[in-house]
Design a protein around this motif. Structure first.
Motif, mmCIF file in Angstrom:
data_model
loop_
_atom_site.group_PDB
_atom_site.id
_atom_site.type_symbol
_atom_site.label_atom_id
_atom_site.label_comp_id
_atom_site.label_asym_id
_atom_site.label_seq_id
_atom_site.Cartn_x
_atom_site.Cartn_y
_atom_site.Cartn_z
ATOM 1 N N VAL A 104 32.775 43.549 35.984
ATOM 2 C CA VAL A 104 33.982 42.744 35.795
ATOM 3 C C VAL A 104 33.671 41.264 35.986
ATOM 4 O O VAL A 104 34.177 40.405 35.256
ATOM 5 C CB VAL A 104 35.091 43.216 36.751
ATOM 6 N N VAL A 165 39.093 55.223 41.853
ATOM 7 C CA VAL A 165 40.488 54.814 41.877
ATOM 8 C C VAL A 165 41.383 55.879 42.514
ATOM 9 O O VAL A 165 42.302 55.557 43.261
ATOM 10 C CB VAL A 165 40.983 54.472 40.457
ATOM 11 N N SER A 166 41.092 57.136 42.187
ATOM 12 C CA SER A 166 41.905 58.201 42.782
ATOM 13 C C SER A 166 41.251 58.651 44.076
ATOM 14 O O SER A 166 40.155 59.203 44.056
ATOM 15 C CB SER A 166 42.003 59.409 41.850
ATOM 16 N N PHE B 99 42.523 45.810 32.508
ATOM 17 C CA PHE B 99 42.573 47.052 33.271
ATOM 18 C C PHE B 99 41.404 47.137 34.245
ATOM 19 O O PHE B 99 41.581 47.366 35.447
ATOM 20 C CB PHE B 99 42.559 48.245 32.314
ATOM 21 N N LEU B 100 40.206 46.898 33.731
ATOM 22 C CA LEU B 100 39.043 47.005 34.612
ATOM 23 C C LEU B 100 39.079 45.948 35.708
ATOM 24 O O LEU B 100 38.722 46.218 36.861
ATOM 25 C CB LEU B 100 37.753 46.886 33.799
ATOM 26 N N THR B 101 39.530 44.770 35.344
ATOM 27 C CA THR B 101 39.649 43.720 36.358
ATOM 28 C C THR B 101 40.552 44.176 37.491
ATOM 29 O O THR B 101 40.237 44.007 38.675
ATOM 30 C CB THR B 101 40.218 42.435 35.723
ATOM 31 N N VAL B 103 41.301 47.275 38.229
ATOM 32 C CA VAL B 103 40.681 48.394 38.931
ATOM 33 C C VAL B 103 39.777 47.867 40.039
ATOM 34 O O VAL B 103 39.843 48.293 41.194
ATOM 35 C CB VAL B 103 39.849 49.258 37.961
ATOM 36 N N VAL B 104 38.944 46.910 39.671
ATOM 37 C CA VAL B 104 38.004 46.375 40.658
ATOM 38 C C VAL B 104 38.754 45.652 41.770
ATOM 39 O O VAL B 104 38.396 45.745 42.947
ATOM 40 C CB VAL B 104 36.985 45.448 39.967
ATOM 41 N N PHE B 107 39.896 47.971 44.341
ATOM 42 C CA PHE B 107 38.948 48.495 45.334
ATOM 43 C C PHE B 107 39.269 47.961 46.727
ATOM 44 O O PHE B 107 38.980 48.607 47.727
ATOM 45 C CB PHE B 107 37.513 48.077 44.985
ATOM 46 N N ASN B 108 39.856 46.783 46.769
ATOM 47 C CA ASN B 108 40.156 46.192 48.068
ATOM 48 C C ASN B 108 41.651 45.942 48.249
ATOM 49 O O ASN B 108 42.048 45.065 49.005
ATOM 50 C CB ASN B 108 39.395 44.870 48.217
ATOM 51 N N ARG B 113 45.352 49.934 43.904
ATOM 52 C CA ARG B 113 44.582 51.127 43.557
ATOM 53 C C ARG B 113 45.481 52.337 43.361
ATOM 54 O O ARG B 113 45.324 53.120 42.418
ATOM 55 C CB ARG B 113 43.547 51.440 44.631
ATOM 56 N N GLY B 117 45.583 54.451 40.145
ATOM 57 C CA GLY B 117 45.210 55.865 40.271
ATOM 58 C C GLY B 117 46.251 56.737 39.588
ATOM 59 O O GLY B 117 45.905 57.697 38.868
#
Lengths: 195, 195, 195, 195
Positions: A104, A165-166, B99-101, B103-104, B107-108, B113, B117
């Motif tokens: 990313v 993610v899940s 979307f990927l941005t 998602v990453v 992570f935090n 998330r 998810g």
DNA sequence: CATGAATGAGGCTTCATTCAT
DNA sequence: AATGAATGAAGCCTCATTCAT
């Protein structure tokens, strides 16, 4: 005050990785890296001229590691793919978190994207090559063996993403079925041979 | 064009999306959003209590959109999946980058998330359900139809990722073979039926 | 926390001037300016996008001031030159310190140098023009009246420099003699006329 | 060329001068000096206890050089002054840039200012003394011969300053007229004598 | 002698956030 | 409902300086 010769570049890169995974790119700060490595920020600047440089060397390090790993994959694609997939998803989500984070980040940093693009391509090729050794023909008409490598790689990354993610992953289960899938495909290949 | 000053909130969310894709999470700043939306930073604070809130509403907006899209998928899984995949990869990399941005970023950020998810899970389920309508049994033994949905989703995401990272994509080609793959699987199903 | 509408750009420029004179370019720090203006550094950044911008506006401010002053010099070159010289050297060394500091800064900053070059040139021209009104011919053969303007300007700057560097200035004395010099030159001119 | 590693200290001072002129006091950093001298920063600290010490020795070096030069001025004030002026302004702006930079630095460093003040005074005196040998009386009533030295020095510095700031200098011309000025003054002196 | 690794203070700049208007 | 001025914390980076080798 100065304690020469204590820290190595590698240590800093390791610390940087840890930070990236722990805090994400958003809060990937040099202070954080310095804290983890138990060094001052100045030290980081002695070894890397800039934050981006550190990031690039992290990427390079990962790519080198990945490359070493790939060059050792020889025969048993199935187990290898599964193992790799599992390792990236479950007990070692570390790697995949890091990888996706960098991907990313690469969206807005050509140097990073290029390097990551290379390993993905290499992974694809390595997988394709290995598959070629196993299958004489494609289990499904219209799908070249080369592309099977791409698909396999994609599915592994895609599952990893889902796993990250899940939280409540019935992922274990999924991986078993992935194994079954590959076994099934293998069988199809031989079936075709048999005819 | 008519009635300015009315749908402000949506405008801000749109602007935020644009910024996220254009600059990445790292440089996703409220000033940037304000500039794109041609508003002052203060205005953003009038509509969202905080930066995170804006981000969360961006995520929510995407999830809602995704949900609408999913509820329209009914029958033709194959074309639908391919179209979706293609759209996310080529002419509309916008969505997948975003979307990927997120998602990453997720992570935090548990709230993010969790929401992401959910969509992934819904996508999986929607795909599985649709496949169920087409296939009476799985084309490969040991792989449940439910799991086929997961795999399909994973492969689409994985290919998107590859497309975003590798510029010089022979991706077009890959998608055609993905279509062939699905057709092939379909055939396998019927083959099993026929026996 | 925020106290809107309190500080004006002018105040910041004034504070900047003070810092430049007080601490020199070497230690001309935004923190110092902020302290003098009793503002936070952030405030400076709200008004000037960068440190250099602030510096440039200081230069511009000085040039504008200088320009206004110049446009008021009309007739009495002698007293004007002396007054200006004295003011810059003794009770208002502030200006000349600032000016020289900026000149030296300009050695490595083209934008600054250009602006300062302009006022110097304008000063030269203004002086020359005024002299032209007083003298019908040059008091010394081979030296054009235009050049007398340049010389006068140079001598004033040169004396100022000496005054700034030598603390124990018998400068007062020197200025009186400068006045005598000009009177003497004036006399020479008329002398030539009389012939 | 022969015997490297011997006159290090002078080399460092030379390098420091170069840096001062090239980058200005603002960016006069020990790393820069080290780079130019092709040494490490540590080496500088071996020879000078501190950055300021290096600066002071640069000033001292210049003063010594200036002193040597002055002690050679004996008779021909005119040519000497012009040559000096020209050299400082045109082909060797290096010296004057350095000098002015240090002057301005001296505004906030008494040790530096004192030393520079001394050379200025010595220059004044040397010029005055030389003039005394040439002129039996002042060309202009009310201006002592001593002061003529001061004026000459001031005019040279003032012109140098203008030359450094204005790129497009018709300075060449100005210097010729400066020569004419001195010749003219000389003539005035003799004229007075003759009567 | 000289170096290179390390430090820590401080510089410039960005940014989320607040608040009076 | 919206703005623009202001804040302060934090980020990246530079630099004089120290010290073990």
């Amino acid at each position: 005050m100065a304690k020469p010769n204590v820290i190595k570049k590698e240590d800093l890169i390791t610390a940087a990785k840890e930070c990236l995974v722990e805090k994400g790119i958003e809060k990937f700060t040099l202070r954080a890296v310095a804290d983890v490595a138990m060094v001052t920020q100045g030290t980081i600047y002695y070894h890397f001229r800039t934050k981006e440089q550190l990031l690039l060397e992290v990427v390079k390090d990962i790519c080198d590691g990945s490359w070493k790993e790939l060059s050792q994959i020889n025969e048993d694609v199935i187990s290898q793919a599964i193992i790799s997939a599992k390792s990236r998803c479950s007990h070692d989500s570390f790697f995949h978190k890091l990888f996706l984070t960098l991907v990313v980040t690469g969206f807005n940093n050509d140097k990073i994207r290029e390097q990551l693009g290379n390993i993905l391509m290499q992974e694809n090729e390595a997988l394709s090559k290995s598959i070629l050794k196993l299958w004489t023909k494609s289990p499904i008409e219209g799908v070249s063996i080369e592309t099977w490598g791409v698909f396999l790689n994609a599915i592994v990354d895609g599952l990893a993403l889902q796993a990250l993610v899940s939280k409540n992953c019935s992922i274990e289960n999924t991986f078993e079925e992935l194994e079954q899938l590959i076994i099934g495909l293998d069988r199809l290949t031989n079936l075709g041979d048999g005819k």
